[in-house]
Every structure is written in structure tokens, then in C-alpha cells.
Design a protein around this motif. Structure first.
Motif, PDB file in Angstrom:
ATOM      1  N   GLU A 117     -37.269  47.133  18.280  1.00 14.69           N
ATOM      2  CA  GLU A 117     -38.024  48.387  18.326  1.00 14.69           C
ATOM      3  C   GLU A 117     -38.433  48.796  19.737  1.00 14.69           C
ATOM      4  O   GLU A 117     -39.197  49.735  19.918  1.00 14.69           O
ATOM      5  CB  GLU A 117     -39.274  48.263  17.443  1.00 14.69           C
ATOM      6  N   HIS A 118     -37.911  48.111  20.751  1.00 12.13           N
ATOM      7  CA  HIS A 118     -38.268  48.465  22.123  1.00 12.13           C
ATOM      8  C   HIS A 118     -37.628  49.809  22.488  1.00 12.13           C
ATOM      9  O   HIS A 118     -36.448  50.041  22.200  1.00 12.13           O
ATOM     10  CB  HIS A 118     -37.787  47.373  23.084  1.00 12.13           C
ATOM     11  N   PRO A 119     -38.368  50.712  23.130  1.00  9.11           N
ATOM     12  CA  PRO A 119     -37.831  52.057  23.418  1.00  9.11           C
ATOM     13  C   PRO A 119     -36.636  52.058  24.373  1.00  9.11           C
ATOM     14  O   PRO A 119     -35.854  53.025  24.377  1.00  9.11           O
ATOM     15  CB  PRO A 119     -39.032  52.790  24.040  1.00  9.11           C
ATOM     16  N   HIS A 120     -36.479  51.008  25.192  1.00  6.61           N
ATOM     17  CA  HIS A 120     -35.369  50.965  26.140  1.00  6.61           C
ATOM     18  C   HIS A 120     -34.128  50.260  25.586  1.00  6.61           C
ATOM     19  O   HIS A 120     -33.106  50.192  26.262  1.00  6.61           O
ATOM     20  CB  HIS A 120     -35.795  50.265  27.435  1.00  6.61           C
ATOM     21  N   LEU A 121     -34.216  49.729  24.371  1.00  2.44           N
ATOM     22  CA  LEU A 121     -33.068  49.030  23.783  1.00  2.44           C
ATOM     23  C   LEU A 121     -32.014  50.054  23.358  1.00  2.44           C
ATOM     24  O   LEU A 121     -32.292  50.957  22.580  1.00  2.44           O
ATOM     25  CB  LEU A 121     -33.519  48.199  22.583  1.00  2.44           C
ATOM     26  N   LYS A 122     -30.784  49.901  23.861  1.00  9.36           N
ATOM     27  CA  LYS A 122     -29.723  50.873  23.611  1.00  9.36           C
ATOM     28  C   LYS A 122     -28.625  50.361  22.683  1.00  9.36           C
ATOM     29  O   LYS A 122     -27.816  51.153  22.191  1.00  9.36           O
ATOM     30  CB  LYS A 122     -29.088  51.310  24.944  1.00  9.36           C
ATOM     31  N   GLY A 123     -28.571  49.077  22.456  1.00  3.12           N
ATOM     32  CA  GLY A 123     -27.535  48.540  21.587  1.00  3.12           C
ATOM     33  C   GLY A 123     -27.762  47.061  21.350  1.00  3.12           C
ATOM     34  O   GLY A 123     -28.466  46.386  22.114  1.00  3.12           O
ATOM     35  N   ILE A 124     -27.141  46.545  20.281  1.00  2.00           N
ATOM     36  CA  ILE A 124     -27.347  45.152  19.876  1.00  2.00           C
ATOM     37  C   ILE A 124     -26.005  44.458  19.709  1.00  2.00           C
ATOM     38  O   ILE A 124     -25.096  44.986  19.050  1.00  2.00           O
ATOM     39  CB  ILE A 124     -28.121  45.077  18.541  1.00  2.00           C
ATOM     40  N   ILE A 125     -25.872  43.295  20.303  1.00  2.70           N
ATOM     41  CA  ILE A 125     -24.741  42.410  20.051  1.00  2.70           C
ATOM     42  C   ILE A 125     -25.290  41.258  19.222  1.00  2.70           C
ATOM     43  O   ILE A 125     -26.141  40.500  19.693  1.00  2.70           O
ATOM     44  CB  ILE A 125     -24.123  41.904  21.360  1.00  2.70           C
ATOM     45  N   TYR A 126     -24.850  41.174  17.975  1.00  8.44           N
ATOM     46  CA  TYR A 126     -25.433  40.224  17.042  1.00  8.44           C
ATOM     47  C   TYR A 126     -24.510  39.026  16.885  1.00  8.44           C
ATOM     48  O   TYR A 126     -23.378  39.154  16.425  1.00  8.44           O
ATOM     49  CB  TYR A 126     -25.698  40.882  15.682  1.00  8.44           C
ATOM     50  N   ASN A 127     -25.020  37.858  17.253  1.00  9.26           N
ATOM     51  CA  ASN A 127     -24.221  36.639  17.194  1.00  9.26           C
ATOM     52  C   ASN A 127     -24.585  35.826  15.957  1.00  9.26           C
ATOM     53  O   ASN A 127     -25.755  35.584  15.680  1.00  9.26           O
ATOM     54  CB  ASN A 127     -24.473  35.785  18.446  1.00  9.26           C
ATOM     55  N   THR A 128     -23.583  35.423  15.215  1.00  7.59           N
ATOM     56  CA  THR A 128     -23.793  34.535  14.084  1.00  7.59           C
ATOM     57  C   THR A 128     -23.009  33.249  14.312  1.00  7.59           C
ATOM     58  O   THR A 128     -22.034  33.220  15.066  1.00  7.59           O
ATOM     59  CB  THR A 128     -23.328  35.167  12.756  1.00  7.59           C
ATOM     60  N   VAL A 129     -23.460  32.186  13.679  1.00  3.12           N
ATOM     61  CA  VAL A 129     -22.750  30.905  13.732  1.00  3.12           C
ATOM     62  C   VAL A 129     -21.996  30.741  12.423  1.00  3.12           C
ATOM     63  O   VAL A 129     -22.542  30.981  11.347  1.00  3.12           O
ATOM     64  CB  VAL A 129     -23.732  29.734  13.950  1.00  3.12           C
ATOM     65  N   LYS A 130     -20.756  30.355  12.532  1.00  5.35           N
ATOM     66  CA  LYS A 130     -19.879  30.281  11.360  1.00  5.35           C
ATOM     67  C   LYS A 130     -20.507  29.436  10.251  1.00  5.35           C
ATOM     68  O   LYS A 130     -21.000  28.343  10.491  1.00  5.35           O
ATOM     69  CB  LYS A 130     -18.537  29.679  11.772  1.00  5.35           C
ATOM     70  N   PHE A 131     -20.488  29.990   9.055  1.00  6.83           N
ATOM     71  CA  PHE A 131     -20.974  29.358   7.831  1.00  6.83           C
ATOM     72  C   PHE A 131     -22.496  29.199   7.791  1.00  6.83           C
ATOM     73  O   PHE A 131     -23.016  28.505   6.923  1.00  6.83           O
ATOM     74  CB  PHE A 131     -20.310  27.994   7.594  1.00  6.83           C
ATOM     75  N   CYS A 132     -23.218  29.839   8.714  1.00  4.21           N
ATOM     76  CA  CYS A 132     -24.683  29.800   8.658  1.00  4.21           C
ATOM     77  C   CYS A 132     -25.160  31.108   8.031  1.00  4.21           C
ATOM     78  O   CYS A 132     -25.137  32.158   8.681  1.00  4.21           O
ATOM     79  CB  CYS A 132     -25.273  29.617  10.054  1.00  4.21           C
ATOM     80  N   ASP A 133     -25.576  31.044   6.773  1.00  3.18           N
ATOM     81  CA  ASP A 133     -25.895  32.263   6.033  1.00  3.18           C
ATOM     82  C   ASP A 133     -27.144  32.971   6.529  1.00  3.18           C
ATOM     83  O   ASP A 133     -27.267  34.186   6.396  1.00  3.18           O
ATOM     84  CB  ASP A 133     -26.078  31.947   4.542  1.00  3.18           C
ATOM     85  N   PHE A 134     -28.081  32.243   7.098  1.00  2.00           N
ATOM     86  CA  PHE A 134     -29.367  32.836   7.473  1.00  2.00           C
ATOM     87  C   PHE A 134     -29.186  34.077   8.343  1.00  2.00           C
ATOM     88  O   PHE A 134     -29.780  35.125   8.080  1.00  2.00           O
ATOM     89  CB  PHE A 134     -30.239  31.811   8.205  1.00  2.00           C
ATOM     90  N   TYR A 135     -28.378  33.954   9.381  1.00  2.00           N
ATOM     91  CA  TYR A 135     -28.211  35.078  10.298  1.00  2.00           C
ATOM     92  C   TYR A 135     -27.219  36.105   9.773  1.00  2.00           C
ATOM     93  O   TYR A 135     -27.255  37.269  10.173  1.00  2.00           O
ATOM     94  CB  TYR A 135     -27.845  34.564  11.689  1.00  2.00           C
ATOM     95  N   GLY A 136     -26.358  35.704   8.855  1.00  2.00           N
ATOM     96  CA  GLY A 136     -25.513  36.685   8.178  1.00  2.00           C
ATOM     97  C   GLY A 136     -26.356  37.648   7.353  1.00  2.00           C
ATOM     98  O   GLY A 136     -26.129  38.859   7.354  1.00  2.00           O
ATOM     99  N   PHE A 137     -27.371  37.100   6.670  1.00  2.00           N
ATOM    100  CA  PHE A 137     -28.285  37.951   5.896  1.00  2.00           C
ATOM    101  C   PHE A 137     -29.085  38.860   6.830  1.00  2.00           C
ATOM    102  O   PHE A 137     -29.298  40.044   6.533  1.00  2.00           O
ATOM    103  CB  PHE A 137     -29.256  37.084   5.079  1.00  2.00           C
ATOM    104  N   ASP A 138     -29.539  38.316   7.945  1.00  2.00           N
ATOM    105  CA  ASP A 138     -30.332  39.099   8.891  1.00  2.00           C
ATOM    106  C   ASP A 138     -29.501  40.247   9.453  1.00  2.00           C
ATOM    107  O   ASP A 138     -29.986  41.376   9.596  1.00  2.00           O
ATOM    108  CB  ASP A 138     -30.824  38.192  10.020  1.00  2.00           C
ATOM    109  N   TYR A 139     -28.242  39.978   9.768  1.00  2.00           N
ATOM    110  CA  TYR A 139     -27.357  41.027  10.296  1.00  2.00           C
ATOM    111  C   TYR A 139     -27.174  42.145   9.267  1.00  2.00           C
ATOM    112  O   TYR A 139     -27.250  43.328   9.602  1.00  2.00           O
ATOM    113  CB  TYR A 139     -26.004  40.421  10.667  1.00  2.00           C
TER     114      TYR A 139
END
Length: 554
Positions: A219-241
Motif C-alpha cells: 500500500e505504499h504510494p511509491h510502489l509501482k509494481g510487484i515481483i512475487y516469488n514463490t518456492v516450488k510446492f510451498c502452498d502458503f505463498y501460492g495462496f498469498d499470490y
């Protein structure tokens, strides 16, 4: 030096007793050590942790997930560490959790005092608490979110992006709140009360029960884009993405790590295409070579250097296609590019210097010395497809070694894309290998599966396993038509699932050499429930898009 891997590790406390904390987040060239100690199906991050941990004499791990508990068990069984400690991590930040975590901190302090033979150094602890905090840039920036990203991966991302890149992954977002007033004179027990609460109140990782505070990362006003990294077979961050895709309007790119080095061509293409998708300039150090190119003229070329073929298109200022060439790439991209250029020059009876500008795309785009600029095949396919048919909203591109699904808006801009990763299943190479196994040429194979009697299913999409399956079917005396039909179905199923993940919608266009395979086309149309728009030369879409960019950007 004491190794750790989790953001909730009390590294300030370790430093206060003389430890030298080192974050274990390096990629591994292989998992030889880890797989010699445990089974191959363990989480890739856990295996990388075992690889690194095995070389250290001091380790402190957190039991934040089953895989890390197993890492501790494996390292304890293997021996080799002088200090190996496993901390219990509460998954809440309420009062009971804080008291429980404080108990863990006091036990760690006792163990460290005994191991290092030193008392608690308050000054070192307070200084470390003040230093271990990140700040965000004052101007526009990009954020890497999600699961831990190795230094090597972060370096590649930072190199490819024109804006500053901030590591806000689970480990990168580690930052303590300000020290309480009077911390210099607090009793140790009271100081640990604050410290336990401060650690648990950090921006939560996805292992914690409450994750709503993670919204502060996006939510930072200067954030222009996101590169989202997940670790293979780790569902936690797949759900977050998946949740983040619905919550933010920011451009977002998903990449996936298996804690081994990523293929540089695919990673570079993903990152550059992401940068191009919201008009970020390329890093300043990339300077195209222009020795053989005019500064004015009316001929513009695009060259698509792929793994199997190199394709070239020349257009005039009216955007009319004057000539094209499709040649084998061969062992070196520059050789295939030179062959395509020679063929074009022969067809048009001109010299290379008669071309006003040449835009290169494809995996070999950075190795074409006569190109005046480069763009990723993602962006070039989008430009070419929109030019050929402005109604297209989804491109399915199946080339020699990769498959892509590219989603477009009404203006032809890329809204989303996905690519296959570390696997040639469903690509042109896959079909070449199957054709060789069946002793067919690709042209014959494309017709064989159109008529069939027995509806076979090829269950293995892995190229090697699928080949074994085909050999077994041949041995069982199944016809070529039935086997090819089964192969076409498996490719169509894999491709349709990519379209679904990308949220692609009709109208569809298919590009790449596999678009010439009528059997695959028919099966894919059946899966998608829609026809595919295919030009007479589906291989040339990327090169055409590059030529259009060459003209427009000059």
C-alpha cells in the motif's frame, strides 16, 4: 558464524552473546549433500538449508514448518555442528504467544551464554536492534514479495529493472519496531518481554495465523509494481499470490524458485517483459550496436531468435510485409541471425545497411550484433498479434522449447502472461522427440492423429517418461494414429490449463511452429471451446511485432 534462515530468529540476541549471524538463503547447484542425508522429495528450500547448514559449525533453526523441523532432525542425525538449536515459533502475536516466545528467548540466551562463554552485551543488542530495520525509497520503486529470494535471484531482478528494487520477501521484510524508552536501563527479563513482542509484531510471514498486516507491504504510494516469488510446492505463498492478484491493481509478475539457479533466458524474458508491460525503460548500460544501420530510410526488420528457428520479417513504412525468412538457429544465435539476414537480403536484393532499424527478440536477442534494439518475445508477440487481428485477447504460443500464454487488452497491451518452466513438455521439442520415436516426420505426424480408433491417454507429460510410455504403446501394437492422438490430447490439456491459470479469454490466437500441427490445434480448440485464429505463417508473429516496434520506436 551462526547460520539461521527465518526472519523471527533472534539475531540481535545471538549477536549480544558473541555470535555472528549469517542468513542461509543461497541457491544450490545441486542437492547432493542433502539428498545423501534424506529423501529427494523434501522441500527444495529445506534441502538448500541442509546443504548450507552442513558446512557450518553453528546453527539456530525455527520450527516454523514441518520441512524445517525435518531439516533440524537431519542435521542433528548427521552431526558436525558444535551448536545446533531448534526454537519453537508461536504463530500468534497475542499475550500468551509473547510469553511463550519469551521463554524460548530466555532458553536461547542461556544456551548461548554457555556455548560462547560470555555474558549478555546490552550495547551490542541495542545497536543491533536499531540497525536491523529497512527503509523504503523516497521515489518510485518495485518490490519483491513472497517467499525468500536468494541473493543471486535478487541480483538478476535488480539488474533487469530500471527502478530501485526492494526486498520485501519473508526474510527481506524483517524490521523491528523502535526500542522502548529506557531500554538502556531495563532489567534483562523486562527487555526480553519487549523483544519477544517486537519479533512477533513484525510484518507477518505467511506462516503466521494473522496475515492482514501484510497489506502494508503493498500500500505504499511509491510502489509501482510487484515481483512475487514463490518456492516450488510451498502452498502458503501460492495462496498469498492468488489473493494479492485480486486485491491490487499494481502490475504483478510471479516467478517460482526451486532453490537452484533458474534458466537465465526464461528469467530474463519474464523480467524484461514485466518491465516493458508498464513502460519502464531498460537499464542504461544496454547500448545497441548501430554500425550497419542507417539513420534514415524506409525498411524496418524484426528478428526472432528462438531455440529452434530464427525468424525475420521486413516491413516498409506502410507496415506492409516485404519479405520473411525462417532458418534453423543452430548452435549459436548470431549464426542463425546472420543466415536469416542473408536470406532476406537475397530476396530483396539489398545490403544489410539498407535496413533502417532491426529489432531483435527471442532468447537470442542479446547476441545479435547487428540489431539496433531488443524487446522480449512476450511484448513482440502481443504487438504482432494485435496488428494481425485487433480482436485477439489471448495468444497461445508454443515454440521449440517453451510455451507461453499472453493476455491482451483492447489496445493490444499485455495484461498477464505465463510461461512453462524448466520443462519442455508440450513444446516443439516434445513433438520432435515423439516423432523420432514413432519414426515419423513432423508433417506426417501432424496429420496422423486426425483419425483414430482407440482413445489412448498419454499420462506422462515429462518428455523422457512420455517417450517410454510411447515405446510401450508401440510394443502393445497400438496404431500410430491412436498414439499421436493421445499425444495431441496431452499437449492440449497442458496448454489449456496454462490458459486457465492466466485467465485467458476468447478470441484466441495460436502462434509458433506447433500451430502448424492440425491435430494439436483441433484438440486445443476442443479443450478451449473456441476456435483458434492462426495465420498462414504462425512462426512469424514475434518477428513481425519486433519489426513494427523497430519502425515505431525509431
Amino acid at each position: 558464524m551462526i547460520g539461521y534462515s527465518c526472519k523471527y530468529t533472534p539475531i540481535e540476541l545471538l549477536a549480544a552473546f558473541g555470535g555472528e549471524p549469517e542468513l542461509l538463503d543461497q541457491e544450490s547447484q545441486d542437492f547432493e549433500v542433502a539428498e545423501g542425508l534424506t529423501h529427494a522429495n523434501l522441500c527444495c528450500h529445506a534441502k538448500a538449508l541442509i546443504q548450507e547448514g552442513a558446512r557450518l559449525k553453528e546453527l539456530l533453526l525455527m520450527d516454523c514448518c514441518d520441512s524445517l523441523r525435518r531439516s533440524y532432525d537431519v542435521l542433528e542425525f548427521a552431526g558436525g555442528q558444535d551448536f545446533l538449536y531448534l526454537m519453537d515459533l508461536p504463530h500468534e502475536d497475542n499475550g500468551c504467544a509473547v510469553q511463550r516466545f519469551k521463554t524460548e528467548l530466555l532458553a536461547v540466551a542461556e544456551a548461548c551464554a554457555k556455548f560462547y562463554g560470555r555474558g549478555f552485551d546490552r550495547a551490542v543488542f541495542l545497536r543491533a536492534c536499531r540497525e536491523n530495520a529497512w527503509t523504503l525509497p523516497d521515489g518510485p520503486f518495485l518490490a519483491v514479495l513472497g517467499a525468500r529470494a536468494s541473493p543471486a535471484l535478487l541480483a538478476v531482478i535488480q539488474k533487469e529493472m530500471a527502478l530501485p528494487v526492494v526486498n520485501l520477501t519473508c526474510v527481506g521484510s524483517r524490521s523491528l519496531e523502535a526500542l522502548p524508552e529506557g531500554a538502556e536501563s531495563m532489567e534483562f527479563d523486562e527487555l526480553m518481554d519487549w523483544y519477544a513482542a517486537a519479533l512477533l509484531r513484525m510484518t507477518p510471514c505467511m506462516r503466521m495465523a494473522g496475515v492482514t498486516a501484510r497489506r502494508s507491504l503493498t500500500e505504499h504510494p511509491h510502489l509501482k509494481g510487484i515481483i512475487y516469488n514463490t518456492v516450488k510446492f510451498c502452498d502458503f505463498y501460492g495462496f498469498d499470490y492468488a489473493a494479492l492478484k485480486e486485491q491490487t491493481s499494481l502490475p504483478i509478475l510471479k516467478i517460482e524458485s526451486d532453490y537452484m539457479p533458474m534458466p537465465s533466458g526464461q528469467l530474463s524474458t519474464r523480467l524484461e517483459a514485466f518491465s516493458e508491460s508498464f513502460a519502464l525503460p531498460k537499464p542504461a548500460e544496454r547500448k545497441p550496436m548501430k554500425e550497419t544501420v542507417k539513420k534514415s530510410g524506409t525498411l524496418y526488420a524484426g528478428i526472432d531468435s528462438g531455440s529452434t528457428t530464427t525468424n525475420m520479417v521486413v516491413i516498409n513504412e506502410k507496415k506492409e510485409i516485404l519479405a520473411s525468412a525462417i532458418v534453423r538457429t543452430g548452435a549459436k544465435a548470431q549464426n542463425g541471425a546472420k543466415a536469416a539476414l542473408d536470406e532476406i537480403c537475397s530476396k530483396l536484393n539489398l545490403q544489410p545497411e539498407d535496413l533502417t532499424a532491426i529489432m531483435a527478440t527471442g532468447y537470442g536477442r542479446g547476441n545479435i550484433p547487428f540489431a539496433t534494439g531488443t524487446k522480449t518475445e512476450i511484448t513482440c508477440h502481443a504487438r504482432g498479434a494485435h496488428f494481425l487481428n485487433p480482436e485477439i485477447r489471448t495468444i497461445v504460443d508454443i515454440g521449440g522449447q517453451d510455451s507461453k500464454v499472453i493476455c491482451l487488452d483492447g489496445e493490444g497491451a499485455v495484461t498477464n502472461f505465463i510461461m512453462n518452466d524448466k520443462c519442455a513438455a508440450g513444446t516443439g521439442r516434445f513433438l520432435e522427440m515423439m516423432a523420432r520415436t514413432l519414426e515419423l516426420d513432423l508433417s506426417t505426424m501432424s496429420q496422423k492423429g486426425l483419425t483414430w480408433k482407440k482413445d489412448l491417454t498419454i499420462s506422462s507429460m515429462c518428455t523422457v517418461f512420455a517417450e517410454s510410455e510411447v515405446i510401450s504403446l508401440i510394443a502393445d501394437n497400438h496404431s500410430d494414429n491412436d498414439i499421436v492422438h493421445g499425444l495431441n490430447k496431452s499437449i492440449a490439456a497442458k496448454t489449456a490449463s496454462m490458459v486457465s491459470r492466466a485467465k485467458g479469454s476468447a478470441p484466441f490466437m495460436m502462434t509458433g511452429g506447433v500451430a502448424r500441427n492440425l491435430g494439436v490445434v483441433r484438440e486445443l480448440e476442443a479443450r478451449l471451446g473456441s476456435s483458434l485464429f492462426i495465420t498462414d505463417n504462425p512462426d512469424l508473429c514475434g518477428a513481425l511485432g519486433a519489426a513494427l516496434f523497430a519502425q515505431e520506436e525509431l
